[in-house]
Design a protein around this motif. Structure first.
Motif, PDB file in Angstrom:
ATOM      1  N   MET A   1       0.752  -1.120   0.097  1.00  0.00           N
ATOM      2  CA  MET A   1      -0.078   0.084   0.025  1.00  0.00           C
ATOM      3  C   MET A   1       0.826   1.148  -0.035  1.00  0.00           C
ATOM      4  N   ASN A   2       1.846   1.545   0.623  1.00  0.00           N
ATOM      5  CA  ASN A   2       2.890   2.370   0.678  1.00  0.00           C
ATOM      6  C   ASN A   2       3.341   2.778  -0.474  1.00  0.00           C
ATOM      7  N   ARG A   3       3.774   1.656  -1.287  1.00  0.00           N
ATOM      8  CA  ARG A   3       4.306   1.626  -2.529  1.00  0.00           C
ATOM      9  C   ARG A   3       3.183   2.509  -3.655  1.00  0.00           C
ATOM     10  N   PHE A   4       1.861   2.141  -3.304  1.00  0.00           N
ATOM     11  CA  PHE A   4       0.716   2.369  -4.135  1.00  0.00           C
ATOM     12  C   PHE A   4       0.760   4.227  -3.865  1.00  0.00           C
ATOM     13  N   ILE A   5       0.653   4.432  -2.714  1.00  0.00           N
ATOM     14  CA  ILE A   5       0.688   5.787  -2.304  1.00  0.00           C
ATOM     15  C   ILE A   5       1.428   6.692  -2.673  1.00  0.00           C
ATOM     16  N   ASN A   7       3.618   6.084  -5.477  1.00  0.00           N
ATOM     17  CA  ASN A   7       3.627   6.222  -6.950  1.00  0.00           C
ATOM     18  C   ASN A   7       2.466   7.065  -7.326  1.00  0.00           C
ATOM     19  N   THR A   8       1.082   7.162  -6.566  1.00  0.00           N
ATOM     20  CA  THR A   8       0.099   8.079  -6.558  1.00  0.00           C
ATOM     21  C   THR A   8       0.788   9.645  -6.743  1.00  0.00           C
ATOM     22  N   ILE A   9       1.457   9.809  -5.626  1.00  0.00           N
ATOM     23  CA  ILE A   9       1.896  10.993  -5.187  1.00  0.00           C
ATOM     24  C   ILE A   9       2.836  11.531  -6.373  1.00  0.00           C
ATOM     25  N   ILE A  10       3.813  10.462  -6.690  1.00  0.00           N
ATOM     26  CA  ILE A  10       4.529  11.191  -7.908  1.00  0.00           C
ATOM     27  C   ILE A  10       3.855  11.419  -9.140  1.00  0.00           C
ATOM     28  N   THR A  57       4.384  20.667  -5.546  1.00  0.00           N
ATOM     29  CA  THR A  57       5.262  19.465  -6.263  1.00  0.00           C
ATOM     30  C   THR A  57       6.524  19.131  -5.496  1.00  0.00           C
ATOM     31  N   ILE A  58       7.155  20.147  -5.215  1.00  0.00           N
ATOM     32  CA  ILE A  58       8.561  19.743  -4.647  1.00  0.00           C
ATOM     33  C   ILE A  58       8.074  19.297  -3.350  1.00  0.00           C
ATOM     34  N   ALA A  59       7.239  19.848  -2.665  1.00  0.00           N
ATOM     35  CA  ALA A  59       7.069  19.266  -1.239  1.00  0.00           C
ATOM     36  C   ALA A  59       6.361  17.990  -1.071  1.00  0.00           C
ATOM     37  N   LEU A  60       5.664  17.580  -2.183  1.00  0.00           N
ATOM     38  CA  LEU A  60       5.277  16.127  -2.148  1.00  0.00           C
ATOM     39  C   LEU A  60       6.201  15.219  -2.412  1.00  0.00           C
ATOM     40  N   LEU A  61       7.165  15.851  -3.551  1.00  0.00           N
ATOM     41  CA  LEU A  61       8.242  14.730  -3.938  1.00  0.00           C
ATOM     42  C   LEU A  61       9.384  14.550  -2.707  1.00  0.00           C
ATOM     43  N   LEU A  62       9.467  15.508  -1.850  1.00  0.00           N
ATOM     44  CA  LEU A  62      10.271  15.425  -0.718  1.00  0.00           C
ATOM     45  C   LEU A  62       9.881  14.939   0.431  1.00  0.00           C
TER      46      LEU A  62
END
Length: 168
Positions: A1-5, A7-10, A57-62
């Motif tokens: 599930m963590n991987r899905f989250i 990937n979705t955030i990316i 975008t920057i904050a989500l990726l970090l």
């Protein structure tokens, strides 16, 4: 599930980058076609809220906690703005106070954007996504803070637009 989250955030971050790029190219094209006139300035100002997606975008990726807050507030603001615009347009169409004819394609696009904004907000309120960003408050408290923050941001944007219109 963590991987899905993750990937979705990316994916959300990539979509945000694409949206900003498309808007930038669109306004560059309009600037060349129309020249930098009042109409283009007002159009750019009304869509300037999308520039708020850059730090998101920057904050989500970090994977920053403030990125969760910031992103949800921005999407709540975009949702409020789009709902307000659709209601205003429907009111003006109903009263024949708008110069442009009704275009179903624009209306459908606006409704799809509203659903997209709601989907993103709902995604970020999923408990696993909140824990991914270490956001530990209850949903109803978070929703209250998000609505108040989005309203403040929306009012600030409207005031800025009115001031710029007055200056033009």
């Amino acid at each position: 599930m963590n991987r899905f989250i993750s990937n979705t955030i990316i994916s959300i971050s990539i979509i945000q980058c694409i949206l900003i790029l498309i808007l930038s190219i669109y306004y560059f094209y309009l600037g060349i076609e129309w020249g930098m006139n009042e109409r283009l300035m007002l159009l750019m100002l009304s869509d300037s809220a999308y520039a708020l997606l850059i730090p998101s975008t920057i904050a989500l990726l970090l994977r920053k906690q403030w990125g969760w807050w910031y992103t949800v507030i921005v999407y709540c603001k975009l949702f409020l703005a789009k709902i307000t615009a659709v209601i205003a347009e429907m009111y003006m169409l109903y009263n024949n106070t708008i110069a442009e004819p009704f275009q179903i394609s624009i209306f459908i696009f606006d409704v799809l954007l509203i659903f997209l904004f709601v989907a993103v907000i709902c995604f970020f309120f999923i408990s696993k996504v909140r824990s991914y960003f270490c956001v530990q408050m209850k949903k109803n408290v978070l929703l209250f803070f998000m609505i108040i923050s989005a309203l403040i941001l929306y009012v600030m944007h409207v005031i800025t637009m009115l001031l710029v219109i007055k200056l033009l």
